[in-house]
Write a protein that holds these residues in place. Structure first.
Motif, PDB file in Angstrom:
ATOM      1  N   SER A  15       0.820  -1.206   0.000  1.00  0.00           N
ATOM      2  CA  SER A  15       0.000   0.000   0.000  1.00  0.00           C
ATOM      3  C   SER A  15       0.858   1.263   0.000  1.00  0.00           C
ATOM      4  O   SER A  15       0.363   2.334  -0.276  1.00  0.00           O
ATOM      5  N   LYS A 336      -7.965  -2.132  -2.825  1.00  0.00           N
ATOM      6  CA  LYS A 336      -7.083  -1.442  -1.887  1.00  0.00           C
ATOM      7  C   LYS A 336      -7.567  -1.700  -0.476  1.00  0.00           C
ATOM      8  O   LYS A 336      -6.801  -1.989   0.419  1.00  0.00           O
ATOM      9  N   LYS A 337      -8.862  -1.642  -0.293  1.00  0.00           N
ATOM     10  CA  LYS A 337      -9.438  -1.875   1.032  1.00  0.00           C
ATOM     11  C   LYS A 337      -9.083  -3.273   1.557  1.00  0.00           C
ATOM     12  O   LYS A 337      -8.756  -3.444   2.707  1.00  0.00           O
ATOM     13  N   THR A 340      -6.029  -3.460   3.441  1.00  0.00           N
ATOM     14  CA  THR A 340      -5.842  -2.552   4.570  1.00  0.00           C
ATOM     15  C   THR A 340      -5.874  -3.292   5.889  1.00  0.00           C
ATOM     16  O   THR A 340      -6.774  -4.044   6.106  1.00  0.00           O
TER      17      THR A 340
END
Lengths: 340, 499
Positions: A15, A336-337, A340
Motif C-alpha cells: 500500500s 485497496k481496502k 488494509t
C-alpha cells in the motif's frame, strides 16, 4: 490480534509503494485517454490537441469540477450531497431574476454584475447551511436531507421559470459573456477559477487541521468526538463550503447561456460524485484527495469529447462508458481496502 | 503427550508464516475430552493464530491438525464446525438485531416445508439455554442482552452445533467478576459433559481456577506445557520471559490540593448524585459492575453526555458541554473502547497521536515536522512498539494501541486524567508498563481517575476507591480498607461503608 500484527509488514509493502495502482490508477486512465484522443485525431485529422479544443473541454469541466472539489470534502467527512445540481439551477434562476429586476433601477452594469455575484454566493452559502443544519443539528441522514432539498430546489426553479426558461436581460447578457468566454487567450476565466479552487482545495485537504478533521470524522465519527473535535461544526463547514462553491460555479455558468431552466444542472450531482469516486476518495468517507477529483472530472469530460471526435463509437454511449469507468474505479478502491 | 487417550483435536509441529514472517514455530497442543486447556501468552505470542488454525480460519504452513488422531485439513471454518470444533470469538459473532433463537439457529434454520419451524427452534433454544442455566428468553433481541448473556448465547449456539471442542478466545475479557464466576461455572459443566475446551485469558487467576492443563506461548513457540498446578507468578514469568513480581508500583500518598470537585452530578438515565473530590498526585479508583454508571458518569463529566451538577476545577466553577470545554480546563478522558472510540484504525500513528491536540500543531497549516517530533517523543516515552513507523494503527497489538492512546491523551498536557479500563485485553508485560506510567502521572502532580472492572487493578493502583452501583456512589474506601471483599460487597449492594 496476532494475525493482524504479523501480516502487517507485507501489507505495508504494497500500500505504500509508489507504484500502487490505487494512486496511479486515475493518472494512468487519464494518460490513456489523452493518448487515445491524440491517436484518433491523428487518423481523422480532427483537433483533439488544439488549444481551442483543450480550452473548450476544460472550460466546460469547470462547473462540475468546482462543485466536485467541494463534494470531495463532504464525502471525505462521511457525508453526501445530492442537491448540488438543483441548487445550481435554483441559484442561476435567482441570480437572473435579481439582475433583471434591478436592471431598471441600477444603471451601472459592473455594479449589477457584482450584485448578481453576491446573490449567487450568499444563496449558495445559505443553501449549504440549510443542508448542513439538517444533517448535523437535526441528525437526519445526508442522503435523505439532500434528496429532499434536491427536489425542493428543482421544483422552485421550475416554478420561478413557470415551466419555461428564465432569460437574462439582453444587454446584461452581452455584458457578462466574457466571464465565461473571456480570459487570457485559451486560458479562460472558468479554467483559472477551477485551477485556483483545485489548488486551494488540495492544500486545505492535505495541509490544514480542517482537512485532517474531515478525514477523521469520515473514518470514525465517535473517535473524532471523543478526541474533542467539534464534529458538527466541521460537518457543517463542509456543506457550507460546497454550497459556496456551487455559487461560484453558477457565477461562471450563467454567462454561458444567459438563461436558466428546469433542465439546468440536471445530473450534475451524480457527475460530481462520480468524479470524486473515480479520483480515489472513499465513498463512505475517511479518505479524500482533491487532485484525484480533478483527474476524475477531466476523465469524465474527455470521454465525451473523444466520442465526439470519432465515428467509431456513438456519442450516445457516453453515459455507458462513464458508468463502466465509475464501477471500475470502485472495484480498484475495494482491492485497496482488502489489503488494509 | 503420547498417552493412549486420543485427543479430539491436536496440533503437531504446526508452523505458520505470513509472507516472509514466521509467527508460529512447531506448535504442539492436545485438547482432550473433558479437559480445560489454557493457552496463555502475551499479545503477539501467537495465541490467536493458533486458535484460528484449530478452527479452520487459517491453514498451517507446516505440521498438521489431527482430529480424533487423523490428519485433517479444513478448507474453512464451516468444515471445522462440521467436525464439532467451534470457536467463540472475543468480539461476539452475533447478529445484534436478531433474537436469541434466530442467532442460535443462524445458517441452520429448521424448516417445515418452505416455512421456518419457529416453534421447534424456540423449544430447542430454550432447552439449550436451560442446560446453561441461563434465564434469557429465546425471543429477546441480542442487542438488549448483557455481555455475559451474549456469551451464553454464543455457547448455546456452539452446543446446538454439538461442539465436541470449544475454543474460547478470552471469553472473560468484557465480563465483571461476578459474571466471570457464572461463566466459569458453565465451563465446568461443559467439561463434566465431556467437551474439550481451549481457554485463553489474560487473567491468570481465572486460568488457575478453571484449567486442567496449561500451554504457554512466547514469540510463537511453546515455552511451557504441563498441569495447571503452577503458580500465577510462574505463569506470568513464563509468558514474559522475565520476573514480573511487582506488577503494581508502590503507592504514594496524595500531597496536592483539590484539583477537581464534583457535586451532585446527574447524567440522566445513567448516574445520579455523584459527588467527589480529587487531589493532585492522587489516583482515585472507580469500581463497580459493568452497567453501574461509572463510564457514563465520566463521559458526562467531560461533556460527552448531557449532565447537570456543579464542577469545580482548581477551585473555580466551570461549565463543560463538550470534550473541548473539558480539555480547556485541563481535563481529559481516555475511553474504555480504544477501537471504537479511541483510535482511527485506518490511519497512521501520527494522525492519531495529534488528533486531540491538532490546534497546537497548526497555524494556517499543520506542522507535520512538529508532529513527527511529537511521535518520536511518544514512542520513546510510552514505549510504543510498531513494526514500521507508518503502520496503520489497526495493525498494532492491543497493548501498543493502548500506549498510543495514552500518548495521544497526554499530548494535550492535561492536569486531570480520567482513564477508563486502562488495561482491558492487554498482556501482563504491557500492563506493568501502563501501571508504571499511571503512577508517574500522579507523581508528576497530575490528578488521576482510574475506572476499572478489574478489581486487582483498582486495589493495586488507587489510593482511594469509590464504588458505584446502579448509578450512585455507594461507598468510599481508603488505605487498608481497600480489598476485594469490601469492594465486592459494595458493588453487589451488600452493605455500605462509611463515605
Amino acid at each position: 490480534m496476532t494475525g493482524a500484527a504479523a501480516t502487517a509488514p507485507q501489507r505495508r509493502d504494497r500500500s505504500h509503494s509508489l507504484l500502487d495502482l490505487h494512486v496511479l490508477g486515475p493518472i494512468l486512465a487519464l494518460a490513456a485517454l489523452i493518448l487515445l484522443g491524440t491517436g484518433i485525431s491523428a487518423t481523422n485529422e480532427s483537433t483533439f490537441l488544439s488549444a481551442s479544443n483543450i480550452s473548450n473541454v476544460l472550460s466546460r469541466s469547470a462547473f462540475i469540477g468546482i462543485i466536485a472539489v467541494g463534494m470531495t470534502f463532504v464525502i471525505t467527512a462521511g457525508g453526501l450531497d445530492l442537491s448540488v445540481g438543483s441548487m445550481a439551477a435554483f441559484i442561476a434562476g435567482l441570480v437572473i431574476l435579481t439582475m433583471n429586476s434591478l436592471a431598471g433601477t441600477v444603471e451601472s452594469v459592473p455594479m449589477l454584475v457584482l450584485v448578481g455575484m453576491g446573490a449567487a454566493l450568499s444563496a449558495g452559502l445559505a443553501a449549504g447551511a440549510i443542508n448542513g443544519f439538517l444533517v448535523t443539528n437535526m441528525r437526519i441522514e445526508a442522503f435523505i436531507v439532500t434528496l429532499g432539498t434536491m427536489g425542493i430546489y428543482r421544483s422552485l426553479v421550475t416554478w420561478l421559470a413557470d415551466g419555461g426558461t428564465l432569460s437574462l436581460d439582453f444587454t446584461l447578457r452581452t455584458a457578462i459573456r466574457p466571464i465565461y468566454f473571456g480570459g487570457f487567450g485559451w486560458l479562460t476565466w472558468p479554467i483559472i477559477v477551477f485551477a485556483f479552487v483545485a489548488v486551494l482545495g488540495e492544500l486545505v485537504m492535505r495541509r490544514t487541521a480542517f482537512g485532517r478533521y474531515c478525514a477523521a470524522i469520515g473514518s470514525n465519527e465517535q473517535v473524532a468526538r471523543y478526541s474533542s473535535v467539534n464534529v458538527n461544526r466541521v460537518r457543517m463547514a463542509t456543506y457550507v463550503l460546497l454550497g459556496l462553491l456551487v455559487g461560484v460555479a453558477t457565477i461562471l455558468y450563467v454567462p454561458r447561456l444567459g438563461s436558466a431552466s428546469p433542465t439546468t444542472g440536471v445530473l450534475w450531482e451524480l457527475e460530481a460524485i462520480a468524479a470524486v469516486i473515480i479520483g480515489g476518495t472513499v465513498l463512505k468517507g475517511g479518505f479524500g484527495r482533491v487532485w484525484g477529483t480533478v483527474i476524475g472530472v477531466l476523465i469524465l469530460s474527455l470521454i465525451g469529447n473523444i466520442l465526439n471526435l470519432t465515428d467509431a463509437v456513438s456519442p450516445y454511449l457516453n453515459g455507458a462508458i462513464q458508468g463502466v469507468i465509475i464501477i471500475l474505479a470502485v472495484v480498484l478502491q475495494r482491492e485497496k481496502k482488502a489489503g488494509t | 503427550m503420547g498417552d493412549a487417550v486420543t485427543a479430539p483435536l491436536a496440533l503437531r509441529d504446526v508452523d505458520r508464516h505470513f509472507g516472509p514472517v514466521q509467527v508460529l514455530h512447531g506448535i504442539g497442543v492436545d485438547l482432550r475430552a473433558g479437559e480445560v486447556h489454557a493457552l496463555i501468552g502475551e499479545n503477539g505470542a501467537g495465541k490467536s493464530t493458533t486458535m484460528k488454525i484449530m478452527c479452520g480460519f487459517l491453514v498451517p504452513t507446516g505440521g498438521e491438525v489431527l482430529v480424533d488422531g487423523r490428519t485433517r485439513r479444513f478448507a474453512d471454518q464451516r468444515e471445522a464446525e462440521a467436525a464439532g470444533i467451534v470457536m467463540i470469538h472475543q468480539e461476539f459473532n452475533l447478529a445484534e438485531p436478531l433474537t436469541v433463537e434466530e442467532n442460535v439457529f443462524l445458517g441452520a434454520e429448521l424448516r417445515r416445508g418452505p416455512l421456518l419451524d419457529k416453534r421447534t427452534m424456540r423449544e430447542r433454544t430454550a432447552e439449550l439455554l436451560d442446560r446453561l442455566d441461563c434465564r434469557v428468553p429465546p425471543t429477546a433481541r441480542v442487542r438488549d442482552l448483557s455481555n455475559p448473556d451474549k456469551q451464553m448465547v454464543e455457547i448455546a449456539k456452539a452446543l446446538r452445533q454439538e461442539a465436541r471442542v470449544l475454543v474460547m478466545d478470552e471469553p472473560t475479557a468484557v465480563l465483571t467478576t461476578a459474571e466471570v464466576d457464572t461463566l466459569l461455572e458453565q465451563v465446568d459443566r461443559l467439561r463434566a459433559a465431556g467437551t474439550a475446551i481451549l481457554f485463553t485469558s489474560h487473567k491468570l487467576g481465572e486460568v488457575k481456577q478453571v484449567a486442567d492443563r496449561v500451554t504457554v506461548l512466547r514469540d510463537g513457540r511453546v515455552v511451557h506445557r504441563g498441569p495447571a498446578d503452577m503458580s500465577e507468578h510462574a505463569m506470568a514469568n513464563a509468558m514474559v520471559g522475565r520476573d514480573v513480581s511487582d506488577l503494581y508500583p508502590a503507592k504514594a500518598a496524595p500531597r496536592g490540593e483539590v484539583a477537581l470537585r464534583v457535586e451532585e452530578l446527574d447524567v440522566p438515565d445513567h448516574a445520579a448524585d455523584v459527588s467527589f473530590e480529587l487531589r493532585r498526585g492522587e489516583v482515585l479508583g472507580f469500581a463497580g459492575l459493568i452497567g453501574s454508571g461509572r463510564t457514563e458518569a465520566m463521559e458526562g463529566l467531560v461533556g460527552l453526555r448531557p449532565h447537570r451538577g456543579r464542577i469545580e476545577v482548581d477551585g473555580r466553577s466551570v461549565t463543560i458541554r463538550s470534550p473541548r470545554d473539558a480539555m480547556r480546563v485541563g481535563m481529559v478522558y481516555l475511553t474504555e473502547d480504544r477501537k471504537g472510540r479511541g483510535l482511527l484504525l485506518d490511519k497512521g500513528m501520527r494522525e492519531n497521536l495529534t488528533l486531540q491536540s491538532l490546534p497546537d500543531f497548526s497555524g494556517l497549516t499543520v506542522d507535520t515536522a512538529a508532529e513527527e517530533r511529537a511521535l518520536d517523543d511518544a514512542i520513546a516515552r510510552f514505549d510504543v512498539r510498531a513494526p514500521m513507523r507508518d503502520v496503520k494503527v489497526g495493525n498494532l497489538s492491543g497493548g501498543n494501541q493502548q500506549k498510543l492512546l495514552l500518548a495521544k491523551t497526554m499530548l494535550a498536557d492535561p492536569e486531570i486524567v480520567i482513564i477508563d479500563e486502562p488495561t482491558r485485553g492487554i498482556d501482563i508485560g504491557t500492563k506493568q508498563q501502563i501501571y508504571k506510567l499511571i503512577r508517574e502521572l500522579a507523581d508528576e502532580g497530575k490528578a488521576v481517575i482510574v475506572v476499572s472492572s478489574e478489581m486487582q487493578e483498582v486495589i493495586g493502583l488507587a489510593t482511594r476507591v469509590l464504588v458505584m452501583r446502579e448509578g450512585r456512589i455507594v461507598g468510599a474506601l481508603e488505605g487498608d480498607q481497600i480489598d476485594e471483599e469490601r469492594i465486592n460487597g459494595l458493588q453487589m449492594g451488600l452493605g455500605r461503608a462509611a463515605a
